[in-house]
Design a protein around this motif. Structure first.
Motif, PDB file in Angstrom:
ATOM      1  N   HIS A   1       9.116  -1.118 -12.739  1.00  0.00           N
ATOM      2  CA  HIS A   1       7.817  -1.377 -13.380  1.00  0.00           C
ATOM      3  C   HIS A   1       6.795  -1.981 -12.430  1.00  0.00           C
ATOM      4  O   HIS A   1       5.596  -1.751 -12.576  1.00  0.00           O
ATOM      5  N   PHE A   2       7.244  -2.768 -11.479  1.00  0.00           N
ATOM      6  CA  PHE A   2       6.388  -3.427 -10.490  1.00  0.00           C
ATOM      7  C   PHE A   2       5.411  -2.447  -9.836  1.00  0.00           C
ATOM      8  O   PHE A   2       4.295  -2.800  -9.498  1.00  0.00           O
ATOM      9  N   PHE A   3       5.812  -1.184  -9.667  1.00  0.00           N
ATOM     10  CA  PHE A   3       5.017  -0.190  -8.957  1.00  0.00           C
ATOM     11  C   PHE A   3       3.877   0.402  -9.785  1.00  0.00           C
ATOM     12  O   PHE A   3       2.978   1.018  -9.231  1.00  0.00           O
TER      13      PHE A   3
ATOM     14  N   ILE B   1      -2.919  -3.833  -9.808  1.00  0.00           N
ATOM     15  CA  ILE B   1      -2.636  -2.522  -9.242  1.00  0.00           C
ATOM     16  C   ILE B   1      -3.957  -1.763  -9.180  1.00  0.00           C
ATOM     17  O   ILE B   1      -4.589  -1.523 -10.215  1.00  0.00           O
ATOM     18  N   LYS B   2      -4.362  -1.436  -7.966  1.00  0.00           N
ATOM     19  CA  LYS B   2      -5.611  -0.691  -7.775  1.00  0.00           C
ATOM     20  C   LYS B   2      -5.273   0.725  -7.341  1.00  0.00           C
ATOM     21  O   LYS B   2      -4.792   0.946  -6.229  1.00  0.00           O
TER      22      LYS B   2
ATOM     23  N   ASN C   1      -2.721   0.404  -4.240  1.00  0.00           N
ATOM     24  CA  ASN C   1      -2.426  -0.891  -3.637  1.00  0.00           C
ATOM     25  C   ASN C   1      -1.908  -1.801  -4.735  1.00  0.00           C
ATOM     26  O   ASN C   1      -2.570  -1.960  -5.769  1.00  0.00           O
ATOM     27  N   ILE C   2      -0.750  -2.382  -4.501  1.00  0.00           N
ATOM     28  CA  ILE C   2      -0.155  -3.305  -5.462  1.00  0.00           C
ATOM     29  C   ILE C   2      -0.272  -4.710  -4.877  1.00  0.00           C
ATOM     30  O   ILE C   2       0.365  -5.016  -3.864  1.00  0.00           O
ATOM     31  N   TYR C   3      -1.091  -5.527  -5.507  1.00  0.00           N
ATOM     32  CA  TYR C   3      -1.271  -6.913  -5.071  1.00  0.00           C
ATOM     33  C   TYR C   3      -0.278  -7.771  -5.844  1.00  0.00           C
ATOM     34  O   TYR C   3      -0.110  -7.597  -7.054  1.00  0.00           O
ATOM     35  N   PHE C   4       0.396  -8.672  -5.132  1.00  0.00           N
ATOM     36  CA  PHE C   4       1.425  -9.464  -5.791  1.00  0.00           C
ATOM     37  C   PHE C   4       1.472 -10.880  -5.239  1.00  0.00           C
ATOM     38  O   PHE C   4       0.970 -11.170  -4.155  1.00  0.00           O
TER      39      PHE C   4
ATOM     40  N   LYS D   1       0.860  -1.178   0.000  1.00  0.00           N
ATOM     41  CA  LYS D   1       0.000   0.000   0.000  1.00  0.00           C
ATOM     42  C   LYS D   1       0.899   1.230   0.000  1.00  0.00           C
ATOM     43  O   LYS D   1       1.798   1.340   0.828  1.00  0.00           O
ATOM     44  N   ILE D   2       0.640   2.128  -0.942  1.00  0.00           N
ATOM     45  CA  ILE D   2       1.457   3.336  -1.074  1.00  0.00           C
ATOM     46  C   ILE D   2       0.559   4.561  -1.010  1.00  0.00           C
ATOM     47  O   ILE D   2      -0.458   4.626  -1.702  1.00  0.00           O
ATOM     48  N   ASN D   3       0.947   5.520  -0.204  1.00  0.00           N
ATOM     49  CA  ASN D   3       0.264   6.812  -0.137  1.00  0.00           C
ATOM     50  C   ASN D   3       1.333   7.887  -0.031  1.00  0.00           C
ATOM     51  O   ASN D   3       2.178   7.824   0.859  1.00  0.00           O
ATOM     52  N   GLY D   4       1.291   8.839  -0.970  1.00  0.00           N
ATOM     53  CA  GLY D   4       2.309   9.864  -0.915  1.00  0.00           C
ATOM     54  C   GLY D   4       2.029  11.041  -1.822  1.00  0.00           C
ATOM     55  O   GLY D   4       1.029  11.092  -2.544  1.00  0.00           O
ATOM     56  N   LYS D   5       2.944  11.984  -1.782  1.00  0.00           N
ATOM     57  CA  LYS D   5       2.880  13.201  -2.594  1.00  0.00           C
ATOM     58  C   LYS D   5       4.124  13.280  -3.453  1.00  0.00           C
ATOM     59  O   LYS D   5       5.242  13.014  -2.987  1.00  0.00           O
ATOM     60  N   ILE D   6       3.907  13.649  -4.711  1.00  0.00           N
ATOM     61  CA  ILE D   6       5.001  13.826  -5.668  1.00  0.00           C
ATOM     62  C   ILE D   6       5.084  15.298  -6.025  1.00  0.00           C
ATOM     63  O   ILE D   6       4.072  15.951  -6.254  1.00  0.00           O
TER      64      ILE D   6
END
Length: 150
Positions: free
Chosen positions: A114-116, A95-96, A76-79, A59-64
């Motif tokens: 690329h995974f992200f 990837i949701k 959310n990256i399910y793997f 799970k990723i949450n951030g600001k660019i």
């Protein structure tokens, strides 16, 4: 009768706790900052590994911040993964994006594997226990994250 009741209660408690003991699942958090030229990401990651099913979610949450452009990274990256000792051979399955995620693929492709941001992409990393409640997550033998359990 009292001893039998205590024994059954103990047996039930022991059996109910077996899956948690047999599975060495990981659920840990990372606060991460990445700076590269005028590109910056401040993000929070949660790594969840289900050892019983060899699946996980990142799970990723951030600001660019890219120059004067601001974006939100929230997904959310399910793997799936195969583990060999401390090495995890993973492949993104789904990837949701959370509706507020407006991160451009161009920015992600310049700074992330690329995974992200693409499905069915591999990523190999190493996880080692560090202290009582933490793990180091390394890519290409370079520790990148110190991940702390809840």
């Amino acid at each position: 009768m009292k001893n039998t009741c205590c024994y059954i209660s103990f047996l039930f408690a022991t059996v109910m706790s077996l899956p948690a003991q047999a599975s060495a699942s990981i659920d840990c958090h990372v606060r991460h900052k990445l700076f590269h030229g005028d590109f910056a990401v401040t993000s929070f990651y949660e790594f969840i590994f289900d050892e019983a099913n060899n699946t996980g979610v990142l799970k990723i949450n951030g600001k660019i911040s890219a120059g004067d452009k601001k974006e939100t990274l929230s997904r959310n990256i399910y793997f799936d993964y195969v583990r060999k000792k401390d090495v995890y051979f993973s492949k993104s399955r789904e990837i949701k994006k959370i509706p507020i995620d407006n991160a451009s693929e161009l920015h992600l492709s310049e700074h992330y594997p690329h995974f992200f941001y693409m499905e069915n992409e591999p990523l190999t990393f190493t996880i080692k226990k560090f202290g009582n409640n933490s793990y180091t997550i390394s890519f290409v033998n370079v520790p990148l994250f110190l991940c702390t359990s809840k």
